[in-house]
Design a protein around this motif. Structure first.
Motif, PDB file in Angstrom:
ATOM      1  N   LYS A 164      64.320  19.680  45.640  1.00  0.00           N
ATOM      2  CA  LYS A 164      65.441  19.965  44.737  1.00  0.00           C
ATOM      3  C   LYS A 164      64.957  20.146  43.302  1.00  0.00           C
ATOM      4  CE  LYS A 164      70.109  18.368  43.551  1.00  0.00           C
ATOM      5  NZ  LYS A 164      70.008  18.662  42.124  1.00  0.00           N
ATOM      6  N   THR A 165      63.967  19.360  42.885  1.00  0.00           N
ATOM      7  CA  THR A 165      63.428  19.516  41.532  1.00  0.00           C
ATOM      8  C   THR A 165      62.872  20.922  41.333  1.00  0.00           C
ATOM      9  OG1 THR A 165      62.882  17.167  41.384  1.00  0.00           O
ATOM     10  CG2 THR A 165      61.714  18.646  39.900  1.00  0.00           C
ATOM     11  N   VAL A 166      62.179  21.432  42.355  1.00  0.00           N
ATOM     12  CA  VAL A 166      61.592  22.775  42.253  1.00  0.00           C
ATOM     13  C   VAL A 166      62.676  23.848  42.265  1.00  0.00           C
ATOM     14  CG1 VAL A 166      60.076  24.457  43.366  1.00  0.00           C
ATOM     15  CG2 VAL A 166      59.398  22.052  43.248  1.00  0.00           C
ATOM     16  N   THR A 167      63.599  23.758  43.202  1.00  0.00           N
ATOM     17  CA  THR A 167      64.632  24.803  43.279  1.00  0.00           C
ATOM     18  C   THR A 167      65.537  24.784  42.050  1.00  0.00           C
ATOM     19  OG1 THR A 167      66.027  23.342  44.641  1.00  0.00           O
ATOM     20  CG2 THR A 167      64.594  24.904  45.798  1.00  0.00           C
ATOM     21  N   ASP A 168      65.861  23.592  41.548  1.00  0.00           N
ATOM     22  CA  ASP A 168      66.664  23.522  40.318  1.00  0.00           C
ATOM     23  C   ASP A 168      65.944  24.196  39.159  1.00  0.00           C
ATOM     24  OD1 ASP A 168      68.641  22.161  41.641  1.00  0.00           O
ATOM     25  OD2 ASP A 168      68.211  20.200  40.740  1.00  0.00           O
ATOM     26  N   PHE A 169      64.643  23.989  39.069  1.00  0.00           N
ATOM     27  CA  PHE A 169      63.845  24.583  37.992  1.00  0.00           C
ATOM     28  C   PHE A 169      63.871  26.110  38.078  1.00  0.00           C
ATOM     29  CE2 PHE A 169      59.811  26.068  36.183  1.00  0.00           C
ATOM     30  CZ  PHE A 169      59.753  25.381  34.973  1.00  0.00           C
ATOM     31  N   ILE A 170      63.727  26.637  39.283  1.00  0.00           N
ATOM     32  CA  ILE A 170      63.723  28.088  39.461  1.00  0.00           C
ATOM     33  C   ILE A 170      65.094  28.682  39.173  1.00  0.00           C
ATOM     34  CG2 ILE A 170      63.458  29.940  41.170  1.00  0.00           C
ATOM     35  CD1 ILE A 170      61.304  28.200  42.513  1.00  0.00           C
ATOM     36  N   LEU A 171      66.143  27.975  39.580  1.00  0.00           N
ATOM     37  CA  LEU A 171      67.493  28.520  39.479  1.00  0.00           C
ATOM     38  C   LEU A 171      68.181  28.205  38.153  1.00  0.00           C
ATOM     39  CD1 LEU A 171      68.737  27.642  43.085  1.00  0.00           C
ATOM     40  CD2 LEU A 171      67.947  29.876  42.243  1.00  0.00           C
ATOM     41  N   GLU A 172      67.561  27.328  37.351  1.00  0.00           N
ATOM     42  CA  GLU A 172      68.211  26.883  36.111  1.00  0.00           C
ATOM     43  C   GLU A 172      68.524  28.033  35.171  1.00  0.00           C
ATOM     44  OE1 GLU A 172      67.308  23.967  32.267  1.00  0.00           O
ATOM     45  OE2 GLU A 172      65.867  24.101  33.905  1.00  0.00           O
ATOM     46  N   LYS A 173      67.593  28.951  35.047  1.00  0.00           N
ATOM     47  CA  LYS A 173      67.767  30.061  34.114  1.00  0.00           C
ATOM     48  C   LYS A 173      67.476  31.373  34.833  1.00  0.00           C
ATOM     49  CE  LYS A 173      66.362  27.356  30.058  1.00  0.00           C
ATOM     50  NZ  LYS A 173      65.450  27.285  28.886  1.00  0.00           N
ATOM     51  N   GLU A 174      68.276  32.368  34.558  1.00  0.00           N
ATOM     52  CA  GLU A 174      68.050  33.686  35.145  1.00  0.00           C
ATOM     53  C   GLU A 174      67.046  34.468  34.299  1.00  0.00           C
ATOM     54  OE1 GLU A 174      71.582  35.837  36.018  1.00  0.00           O
ATOM     55  OE2 GLU A 174      72.574  34.131  36.984  1.00  0.00           O
ATOM     56  N   ASP A 175      66.511  35.504  34.898  1.00  0.00           N
ATOM     57  CA  ASP A 175      65.612  36.425  34.205  1.00  0.00           C
ATOM     58  C   ASP A 175      64.349  35.731  33.695  1.00  0.00           C
ATOM     59  OD1 ASP A 175      67.430  38.528  34.587  1.00  0.00           O
ATOM     60  OD2 ASP A 175      68.538  37.937  32.803  1.00  0.00           O
ATOM     61  N   ARG A 176      63.886  34.695  34.428  1.00  0.00           N
ATOM     62  CA  ARG A 176      62.621  34.055  34.103  1.00  0.00           C
ATOM     63  C   ARG A 176      61.541  34.619  35.012  1.00  0.00           C
ATOM     64  NH1 ARG A 176      62.509  31.715  29.376  1.00  0.00           N
ATOM     65  NH2 ARG A 176      60.623  30.661  30.097  1.00  0.00           N
ATOM     66  N   ARG A 177      60.320  34.637  34.495  1.00  0.00           N
ATOM     67  CA  ARG A 177      59.174  35.023  35.316  1.00  0.00           C
ATOM     68  C   ARG A 177      58.338  33.777  35.571  1.00  0.00           C
ATOM     69  NH1 ARG A 177      56.254  40.377  33.237  1.00  0.00           N
ATOM     70  NH2 ARG A 177      55.337  40.123  35.317  1.00  0.00           N
ATOM     71  N   PHE A 178      57.745  33.708  36.763  1.00  0.00           N
ATOM     72  CA  PHE A 178      57.033  32.518  37.193  1.00  0.00           C
ATOM     73  C   PHE A 178      55.595  32.853  37.575  1.00  0.00           C
ATOM     74  CE2 PHE A 178      61.487  31.758  37.904  1.00  0.00           C
ATOM     75  CZ  PHE A 178      61.673  30.433  37.519  1.00  0.00           C
ATOM     76  N   CYS A 179      54.709  31.889  37.342  1.00  0.00           N
ATOM     77  CA  CYS A 179      53.358  32.016  37.877  1.00  0.00           C
ATOM     78  C   CYS A 179      53.451  31.955  39.398  1.00  0.00           C
ATOM     79  CB  CYS A 179      52.469  30.880  37.371  1.00  0.00           C
ATOM     80  SG  CYS A 179      52.117  30.950  35.604  1.00  0.00           S
ATOM     81  N   THR A 180      52.830  32.911  40.059  1.00  0.00           N
ATOM     82  CA  THR A 180      52.854  32.990  41.522  1.00  0.00           C
ATOM     83  C   THR A 180      51.430  33.139  42.034  1.00  0.00           C
ATOM     84  OG1 THR A 180      53.148  35.392  41.419  1.00  0.00           O
ATOM     85  CG2 THR A 180      55.149  34.049  41.563  1.00  0.00           C
ATOM     86  N   PRO A 181      51.218  32.882  43.320  1.00  0.00           N
ATOM     87  CA  PRO A 181      49.867  33.105  43.872  1.00  0.00           C
ATOM     88  C   PRO A 181      49.535  34.591  43.846  1.00  0.00           C
ATOM     89  CG  PRO A 181      51.224  31.771  45.344  1.00  0.00           C
ATOM     90  CD  PRO A 181      52.147  32.348  44.327  1.00  0.00           C
ATOM     91  N   ARG A 182      48.295  34.898  43.571  1.00  0.00           N
ATOM     92  CA  ARG A 182      47.856  36.290  43.639  1.00  0.00           C
ATOM     93  C   ARG A 182      46.347  36.317  43.791  1.00  0.00           C
ATOM     94  NH1 ARG A 182      49.138  35.766  38.100  1.00  0.00           N
ATOM     95  NH2 ARG A 182      47.384  36.155  36.668  1.00  0.00           N
ATOM     96  N   THR A 183      45.874  37.420  44.306  1.00  0.00           N
ATOM     97  CA  THR A 183      44.435  37.593  44.502  1.00  0.00           C
ATOM     98  C   THR A 183      43.793  37.932  43.179  1.00  0.00           C
ATOM     99  OG1 THR A 183      44.846  38.399  46.728  1.00  0.00           O
ATOM    100  CG2 THR A 183      42.682  38.859  45.777  1.00  0.00           C
ATOM    101  N   GLU A 184      42.643  37.317  42.916  1.00  0.00           N
ATOM    102  CA  GLU A 184      41.912  37.639  41.680  1.00  0.00           C
ATOM    103  C   GLU A 184      41.486  39.097  41.689  1.00  0.00           C
ATOM    104  OE1 GLU A 184      41.511  35.858  39.156  1.00  0.00           O
ATOM    105  OE2 GLU A 184      41.395  33.745  39.658  1.00  0.00           O
ATOM    106  N   ASP A 185      41.574  39.716  40.493  1.00  0.00           N
ATOM    107  CA  ASP A 185      41.123  41.111  40.380  1.00  0.00           C
ATOM    108  C   ASP A 185      39.626  41.209  40.562  1.00  0.00           C
ATOM    109  OD1 ASP A 185      43.520  41.696  37.715  1.00  0.00           O
ATOM    110  OD2 ASP A 185      43.717  41.888  39.902  1.00  0.00           O
TER     111      ASP A 185
END
Length: 265
Positions: free
Chosen positions: A244-265
């Motif tokens: 719930k702490t994580v989902t609340d953080f994501i949903l608290e504000k709209e139009d936010r960008r988040f650090c996500t997993p990605r492959t190194e260039d």
């Protein structure tokens, strides 16, 4: 009884608490409030409308509460409020707020700011935060409780870092970091969860397992958007406090960008 060294300068109007100690050549401005038991070692400068909470300890050459590093600042009265039991090491800088950012920078309790770390104007820092050597918060950053920033890391203005997250050394954080997340890289990428921190806090194993499953559902699925996945997860896991702490953080504000997993260039 306070202990003020003969070479220290404490300007008229400053409020000094019981048992405070002010070391050689330190300077305390007229609008500063030092609570009981605060220690300023030698060559500390505290200025502006700044309050330092009880039993905080500030080391040599720290610059606390001076004019913010913002060209829009034009001398308006703003504040810096630092909580209790903080350790502020050598060459740390902390700026007060600005009119455009709410007018106040806040720091919670029981934090450690290692040498050369910086808290920019209008930042909101929670409790038990650790900023390693030369870690830097730009203006308007929100840092929740129990966050750790590695040495030489930097957080871009207006970013949020959720509770219990850890930022690797020499990492540049451009977007929000989820609670309990672990980010690394030249430009921060999400590398998993801060499992070590979760275990050190003694959290129940079933809650940690639920959080790991939630992480996979959020970041290892390509169905819908991150926000829609968070909404689904929030409905399905309302009885799991870490999730719930994580989902609340994501949903608290709209139009936010988040650090996500990605492959190194």
């Amino acid at each position: 009884m306070t202990d003020i060294h003969a070479t220290a300068i404490v300007e008229d109007g400053a409020v000094i608490g019981e048992g405070a100690r002010i070391g050689p050549y330190s300077i305390v401005g007229p609008n500063v409030k030092l609570a009981d038991g605060v220690i300023l070692e030698a060559h500390v400068a505290v200025a502006g409308h700044t309050s330092i909470g009880s039993n905080s300890h500030i080391f040599p050459f720290a610059s606390i509460g001076h004019k913010p590093q913002d060209l829009k600042y034009s001398g308006e009265v703003t504040r810096l409020e630092v909580g209790s039991n903080n350790q502020i090491r050598e060459h740390v800088t902390m700026s007060p707020g600005t009119e455009g950012g709410g007018g106040v920078t806040t720091v919670g309790d029981n934090c450690l700011f290692m040498m050369g770390s910086h808290v920019g104007h209008d930042c909101q820092v929670g409790n038990h935060a650790i900023l390693a050597n030369n870690a830097t918060l730009a203006g308007h950053v929100e840092l929740d409780d129990f966050v750790i920033l590695g040495g030489l890391s930097a957080v871009r203005q207006w970013s949020r870092i959720g509770t219990g997250a850890i930022v690797g050394g020499m990492t540049g954080v451009e977007f929000d970091v989820i609670p309990y997340g672990s980010v690394i890289g030249d430009r921060a990428r999400l590398a998993g969860l801060n499992l070590v921190g979760l275990k050190r806090k003694g959290l129940p194993r079933d809650q940690i397992h639920a959080l790991r499953a939630a992480y996979r559902a959020l970041f290892e699925s390509d169905e819908g958007t991150l926000r829609s996945r968070a909404e689904t997860l929030a409905a399905e896991s309302s009885d799991q406090p870490l999730v719930k702490t994580v989902t609340d953080f994501i949903l608290e504000k709209e139009d936010r960008r988040f650090c996500t997993p990605r492959t190194e260039d």
